[in-house]
Design an enzyme around this catalytic site. Structure first.
Site, PDB file in Angstrom:
ATOM      1  N   CYS A   1       0.842  -1.196   0.000  1.00 16.97           N
ATOM      2  CA  CYS A   1       0.000   0.000   0.000  1.00 16.97           C
ATOM      3  C   CYS A   1       0.882   1.253   0.000  1.00 16.97           C
ATOM      4  CB  CYS A   1      -0.932  -0.030   1.216  1.00 16.97           C
ATOM      5  SG  CYS A   1      -2.132   1.308   1.246  1.00 16.97           S
ATOM      6  N   CYS A   2       1.905   1.273   0.877  1.00 14.00           N
ATOM      7  CA  CYS A   2       2.824   2.421   0.906  1.00 14.00           C
ATOM      8  C   CYS A   2       3.554   2.560  -0.435  1.00 14.00           C
ATOM      9  CB  CYS A   2       3.837   2.267   2.041  1.00 14.00           C
ATOM     10  SG  CYS A   2       3.176   2.558   3.702  1.00 14.00           S
TER      11      CYS A   2
ATOM     12  N   CYS B   1      -1.002   8.626   7.302  1.00 14.31           N
ATOM     13  CA  CYS B   1      -2.357   8.344   6.842  1.00 14.31           C
ATOM     14  C   CYS B   1      -3.279   8.092   8.039  1.00 14.31           C
ATOM     15  CB  CYS B   1      -2.346   7.121   5.934  1.00 14.31           C
ATOM     16  SG  CYS B   1      -1.528   7.392   4.353  1.00 14.31           S
TER      17      CYS B   1
ATOM     18  N   CYS C   1      -3.570   4.585   9.649  1.00 13.95           N
ATOM     19  CA  CYS C   1      -2.290   4.026  10.097  1.00 13.95           C
ATOM     20  C   CYS C   1      -1.623   4.899  11.155  1.00 13.95           C
ATOM     21  CB  CYS C   1      -1.350   3.850   8.910  1.00 13.95           C
ATOM     22  SG  CYS C   1      -1.972   2.673   7.697  1.00 13.95           S
TER      23      CYS C   1
ATOM     24  N   CYS D   1       7.983   3.782   5.755  1.00 12.44           N
ATOM     25  CA  CYS D   1       7.050   3.577   4.656  1.00 12.44           C
ATOM     26  C   CYS D   1       7.772   3.339   3.343  1.00 12.44           C
ATOM     27  CB  CYS D   1       6.128   4.780   4.522  1.00 12.44           C
ATOM     28  SG  CYS D   1       7.002   6.330   4.347  1.00 12.44           S
TER      29      CYS D   1
END
Ligand code: SF4
Length: 260
Positions: free
Chosen positions: A129-130, A212, A215, A240
């Site tokens: 995702c990162c 985010c 997170c 990240c």
């Protein structure tokens, strides 16, 4: 753009090392940013997450009148307070912050595979995702840049304890510059207060480090400043992928391709 004299051409590593030495000799942050504007290879890009460090650097850039492009990564999962801080900063400093978004097709493929909260399920899914929402957009934003300014500080975490002022970044092919690498937290806070720098209101609600929304959580008294980032993971992997420390061996991350 750094000038190279024929026959006396410095290597890119030497240019970075010289800038590292110069910045260590300058105490004033605005003079540091002016020096970066004069000496760093261009174009120079400053990536801001709108955190305290980045807001201090933004203020110093504006005060120095340095020709530095400012951009931020909009992952699509930011806190509304962070987005509002972008607007307040633009108004305060009379500039436009470039907002860089991930590729829509890559986000759609990622979410189709892992779900909207898939990053909680496994560290590989979180890194994927990162990768899609941050790492690839960062690479796009930095394409063609000669230097990259960030708000890394040595005091932020054990993994950042040896962050230099400037060093050649082989991964991105540019000079990576950390103008306030040596600042302790109290120096940073004093600069913010003294200059009435706009800050993300979440800091006052227990969020010293803001990423985010899904997170990041507020920290409890006595916790490390980055304890609220990816709090369900062990301390080892809490980056990240944007910042690899060149002076620290890093474990190779396994990143699955989101778009197959
Ligand atoms: S911080 Fe969380 S939501 Fe943001 S890009 Fe990384 S895994 Fe995805």
């Amino acid at each position: 753009m750094a000038q190279q004299v024929p026959g006396l051409a410095e290597s890119r590593e030497e240019v970075a090392a010289e800038l590292d030495r110069r910045l260590a000799e300058i105490a004033d942050p605005e003079e540091r940013l002016a020096e970066i504007g004069r000496r760093a290879p261009g174009p120079i890009g400053f990536s801001t997450s709108l955190g305290l460090e980045d807001q201090a650097i933004l203020h110093a850039i504006a005060a120095a009148g340095a020709r530095i492009g400012v951009f931020t990564l909009d992952t699509g999962r930011l806190f509304p307070e962070t987005v509002e801080t972008i607007e307040r900063s633009e108004q305060r400093y009379g500039l436009r912050i470039r907002v860089v978004a991930p590729e829509a097709a890559e986000v759609e493929a990622l979410v189709a595979r892992d779900g909207v909260m898939g990053f909680r399920l496994a560290i590989e899914a979180r890194k994927a995702c990162c990768e899609v929402r941050k790492v690839r957009p960062l690479k796009r934003a930095l394409a063609g840049a000669g230097s990259w300014i960030t708000g890394l500080r040595r005091g932020q975490s054990a993994g950042r304890g040896s962050v230099p002022f400037a060093a050649w970044d082989p991964e991105h092919g540019l000079v990576k510059i950390n103008p306030i690498a040596d600042w302790p937290l109290d120096r940073l806070q004093a600069y913010i207060v003294a200059n009435d720098v706009p800050v993300n209101p979440l800091h006052a609600r227990g969020f010293p480090s803001i990423g985010c929304q899904p997170c990041t959580r507020a920290i409890r008294p006595g916790e490390d400043a980055r304890a609220g980032r990816w709090w369900w993971e062990s301390e080892d992997g809490k980056e990240c992928g944007l910042h690899a420390n060149p002076r620290r061996p890093v474990r190779e991350a396994t990143v699955r391709e989101a778009a197959e």
